[in-house]
Design a protein around this motif. Structure first.
Motif, PDB file in Angstrom:
ATOM      1  N   THR A  84     -21.482 -36.609  14.074  1.00 62.80           N
ATOM      2  CA  THR A  84     -22.311 -37.101  15.171  1.00 62.80           C
ATOM      3  C   THR A  84     -23.208 -38.239  14.716  1.00 62.80           C
ATOM      4  O   THR A  84     -23.400 -39.224  15.445  1.00 62.80           O
ATOM      5  CB  THR A  84     -23.151 -35.955  15.754  1.00 62.80           C
ATOM      6  OG1 THR A  84     -22.276 -34.954  16.272  1.00 62.80           O
ATOM      7  CG2 THR A  84     -24.050 -36.446  16.875  1.00 62.80           C
ATOM      8  N   ASP A 338     -14.417 -41.779  17.119  1.00 64.46           N
ATOM      9  CA  ASP A 338     -14.839 -40.784  16.135  1.00 64.46           C
ATOM     10  C   ASP A 338     -13.833 -40.813  14.992  1.00 64.46           C
ATOM     11  O   ASP A 338     -12.694 -40.370  15.152  1.00 64.46           O
ATOM     12  CB  ASP A 338     -14.885 -39.406  16.794  1.00 64.46           C
ATOM     13  CG  ASP A 338     -15.352 -38.309  15.856  1.00 64.46           C
ATOM     14  OD1 ASP A 338     -15.537 -38.580  14.655  1.00 64.46           O
ATOM     15  OD2 ASP A 338     -15.522 -37.167  16.331  1.00 64.46           O
ATOM     16  N   ARG A 369     -19.533 -25.084  15.640  1.00 58.97           N
ATOM     17  CA  ARG A 369     -20.485 -26.087  16.109  1.00 58.97           C
ATOM     18  C   ARG A 369     -21.416 -26.398  14.947  1.00 58.97           C
ATOM     19  O   ARG A 369     -21.881 -25.474  14.268  1.00 58.97           O
ATOM     20  CB  ARG A 369     -21.295 -25.550  17.304  1.00 58.97           C
ATOM     21  CG  ARG A 369     -22.169 -26.584  18.002  1.00 58.97           C
ATOM     22  CD  ARG A 369     -23.015 -25.946  19.105  1.00 58.97           C
ATOM     23  NE  ARG A 369     -24.076 -25.102  18.566  1.00 58.97           N
ATOM     24  CZ  ARG A 369     -24.871 -24.337  19.300  1.00 58.97           C
ATOM     25  NH1 ARG A 369     -24.706 -24.275  20.614  1.00 58.97           N
ATOM     26  NH2 ARG A 369     -25.822 -23.600  18.735  1.00 58.97           N
ATOM     27  N   ARG A 482     -19.462 -29.885  20.301  1.00 56.72           N
ATOM     28  CA  ARG A 482     -20.358 -30.889  19.739  1.00 56.72           C
ATOM     29  C   ARG A 482     -21.716 -30.281  19.425  1.00 56.72           C
ATOM     30  O   ARG A 482     -22.147 -29.315  20.056  1.00 56.72           O
ATOM     31  CB  ARG A 482     -20.504 -32.066  20.710  1.00 56.72           C
ATOM     32  CG  ARG A 482     -19.285 -32.964  20.723  1.00 56.72           C
ATOM     33  CD  ARG A 482     -19.314 -34.012  21.805  1.00 56.72           C
ATOM     34  NE  ARG A 482     -20.508 -34.849  21.804  1.00 56.72           N
ATOM     35  CZ  ARG A 482     -20.569 -36.032  22.407  1.00 56.72           C
ATOM     36  NH1 ARG A 482     -19.500 -36.515  23.030  1.00 56.72           N
ATOM     37  NH2 ARG A 482     -21.675 -36.735  22.400  1.00 56.72           N
ATOM     38  N   ASP A 483     -22.409 -30.874  18.440  1.00 61.00           N
ATOM     39  CA  ASP A 483     -23.706 -30.343  18.037  1.00 61.00           C
ATOM     40  C   ASP A 483     -24.868 -31.019  18.742  1.00 61.00           C
ATOM     41  O   ASP A 483     -25.999 -30.554  18.650  1.00 61.00           O
ATOM     42  CB  ASP A 483     -23.893 -30.470  16.521  1.00 61.00           C
ATOM     43  CG  ASP A 483     -23.622 -31.877  16.011  1.00 61.00           C
ATOM     44  OD1 ASP A 483     -24.434 -32.775  16.286  1.00 61.00           O
ATOM     45  OD2 ASP A 483     -22.596 -32.082  15.350  1.00 61.00           O
ATOM     46  N   ARG A 499     -20.466 -35.569  30.051  1.00 63.02           N
ATOM     47  CA  ARG A 499     -19.463 -35.882  29.041  1.00 63.02           C
ATOM     48  C   ARG A 499     -18.049 -35.639  29.546  1.00 63.02           C
ATOM     49  O   ARG A 499     -17.126 -35.455  28.762  1.00 63.02           O
ATOM     50  CB  ARG A 499     -19.704 -35.076  27.761  1.00 63.02           C
ATOM     51  CG  ARG A 499     -20.932 -35.541  26.992  1.00 63.02           C
ATOM     52  CD  ARG A 499     -20.791 -35.252  25.516  1.00 63.02           C
ATOM     53  NE  ARG A 499     -20.906 -33.869  25.181  1.00 63.02           N
ATOM     54  CZ  ARG A 499     -22.011 -33.281  24.753  1.00 63.02           C
ATOM     55  NH1 ARG A 499     -23.110 -33.965  24.664  1.00 63.02           N
ATOM     56  NH2 ARG A 499     -22.017 -32.022  24.427  1.00 63.02           N
TER      57      ARG A 499
END
Length: 501
Positions: A84, A338, A369, A482-483, A499
């Motif tokens: 991220t 990514d 996560r 996702r974190d 998202r």
């Protein structure tokens, strides 16, 4: 506290000592780095007559030739802990090709300083840069500080600045390199989870170069927007334009990464990675052929490959053997390019797989996560639901467990779900991992669907990922959430929610 095997940060050189209690410096949690909404940024820049692109909030780098950034992960870690942050860097105009992760075998007690030195030489040779910017997390801070303090290497001549996250302490700057420390609850006084006698950790002689986040867990602090804001400003001399991950136009998104045998972090020669579009409502594949296929070699590398930033995808690792087994990975939509995707798998029926009953009639899940799952914090707990059942309870994922991965399987193959068993063995004695007894039934052709939802604490943004009910005798399933917890991103179909979920 329950007994638990805590993986060490690595041998601590004699020169690295725990300091006394330094004066605390902000930003505190109440003054954490504030995220700037993309629309506001775009409006300000446009009114200033500055051309902007959707892909980057700002081309905000001081130099025409910014330095490469090298991240080193911790125990049982990988580039996932930088994934991220890398997208936040590129959201601020940092070149993708200058972002690197040094990955190593964390099953070895030896710190790979010689390998790191060779890696840095390769990075400097590839980029033409004179030095790198360094980030270390957890055991990765031991790798960096050992390297910088070792007179056998010329580390300080190759590293311009260093960010030390929730790991080693030192009264001096490692190798004399300018350094800041970022600390989570383990190393912050009065956090309630401090592991150093309720004192603040410190690196370097100046307490003002250390930042404390007592409400963030060990990995959460390194993947957080607040940590990004601090490291970006330290590296560039000014605050970032945004701490969000700014989406790209859906047709411009690319992904790349590695398929590795974990935790050795080595490639899986002979394996094949396939990219499939999937139906968001069911997780079932769209089409009879993968969108792309990559033979995997010693490096484990695959991609880059173009994807649509609003769609859902599966990455499948076909693992050679008799029989062949397939490890399926499912993700939230890739809203931005990514290049640190990690498909962490194992050799069939080795490692932790030997403790998990694989059966043609059952579906097994591993949900991950890079922000710890809390199940014992009341209203501040996370909710992780499998077909509507919240599996995060005080006895399955307490905050002190710092769990990043949850295994869900039918313990004993009795067809019964029993969360009262708590964390199943041996996961109950392993740091970062937990396991629960959840019976999920498979279809021979995986025609059914299992629904997994993640409701992060303090967010209110519920993400749902649906996956096929693959039989676990041949198939393994990984679900990666996702974190970050951004509420709104651009290039989103309103019908799909934040998202594009």
């Amino acid at each position: 506290m329950r007994p638990r095997i805590v993986f060490p940060l690595g041998p601590q050189p004699a020169s690295l000592k725990s300091p006394g209690t330094p004066a605390r410096r902000g930003p505190t949690e109440s003054r954490a780095v504030l995220r700037i909404e993309w629309l506001m940024i775009a409006l300000v820049l446009l009114l200033s007559g500055i051309a902007v692109t959707v892909a980057n909030a700002s081309n905000h780098i001081n130099s025409d030739t910014p330095l490469p950034i090298v991240f080193v992960h911790g125990q049982l870690g990988s580039a996932q802990q930088f994934e991220t942050q890398a997208m936040r860097f590129t959201s601020n105009g940092y070149p993708q090709q200058l972002l690197y992760a040094f990955e190593y075998d964390t099953s070895s007690p030896l710190n790979p300083v010689s390998d790191l030195d060779a890696f840095l030489d390769a990075v400097l040779g590839e980029t033409g840069a004179a030095k790198v910017l360094a980030i270390g997390h957890s055991r990765g801070t031991t790798v960096w500080t050992s390297y910088l303090d070792d007179p056998s290497f010329d580390g300080p001549a190759k590293v311009a600045k260093y960010v030390n996250i929730d790991g080693r302490t030192s009264e001096e700057l490692p190798g004399g390199v300018p350094t800041i420390g970022i600390w989570g609850e383990w190393n912050t006084a009065d956090s309630g989870y401090n592991r150093r006698g309720n004192t603040n950790a410190q690196i370097g002689p100046d307490p003002a170069d250390n930042y404390y986040f007592g409400t963030k867990s060990h990995t959460e602090v390194t993947t957080s927007a607040e940590a990004f804001g601090l490291m970006y400003e330290f590296f560039t001399g000014h605050a970032p334009a945004t701490t969000d991950v700014i989406p790209e136009p859906p047709g411009q998104v690319t992904i790349a990464g590695r398929a590795v045998i974990f935790p050795a972090n080595v490639g899986y020669p002979g394996a094949t990675v396939e990219l499939w579009r999937v139906d968001a409502a069911t997780g079932h594949r769209i089409g009879d052929e993968p969108r792309a296929s990559f033979p995997i070699g010693l490096s484990g590398a695959f991609g880059p490959v173009k994807v649509n930033g609003l769609k859902h995808y599966e990455l499948a690792v076909r693992r050679p053997g008799d029989p062949e087994t397939i490890h399926h990975f499912y993700f939230e939509p890739f809203s931005r390019s990514d290049h640190f995707v990690r498909l962490n798998t194992s050799l069939p029926n080795q490692g932790l797989e030997v403790f998990v009953p694989n059966d043609a009639g059952r579906t097994n899940l591993v949900v991950t996560r890079q922000r710890e799952f809390w199940g014992d914090q009341g209203s501040q707990s996370d909710l992780l639901k499998i077909d509507g059942l919240n599996v995060l309870q005080p006895n399955t994922s307490p905050r002190e467990g710092v769990n990043l991965a949850l295994f869900a399987y039918d313990d004993g193959l009795d067809g019964e779900t029993d969360l009262d068993k708590g964390e199943l063995f041996p996961f109950n004695i392993l740091t970062f991992l937990t396991a629960v007894d959840v019976a999920t039934f498979a279809s021979p052709d995986a025609s059914g669907t299992v629904s997994i939802s993640d409701d992060p604490r303090g967010s209110g943004n519920v993400t749902v990922l649906n996956v096929p009910n693959w039989p676990s005798d041949i198939h393994r399933i990984g679900v990666q959430f996702r974190d970050d917890d951004q509420e709104i991103e651009r290039f989103t179909d309103p019908a799909l929610g934040p998202r594009g979920r």
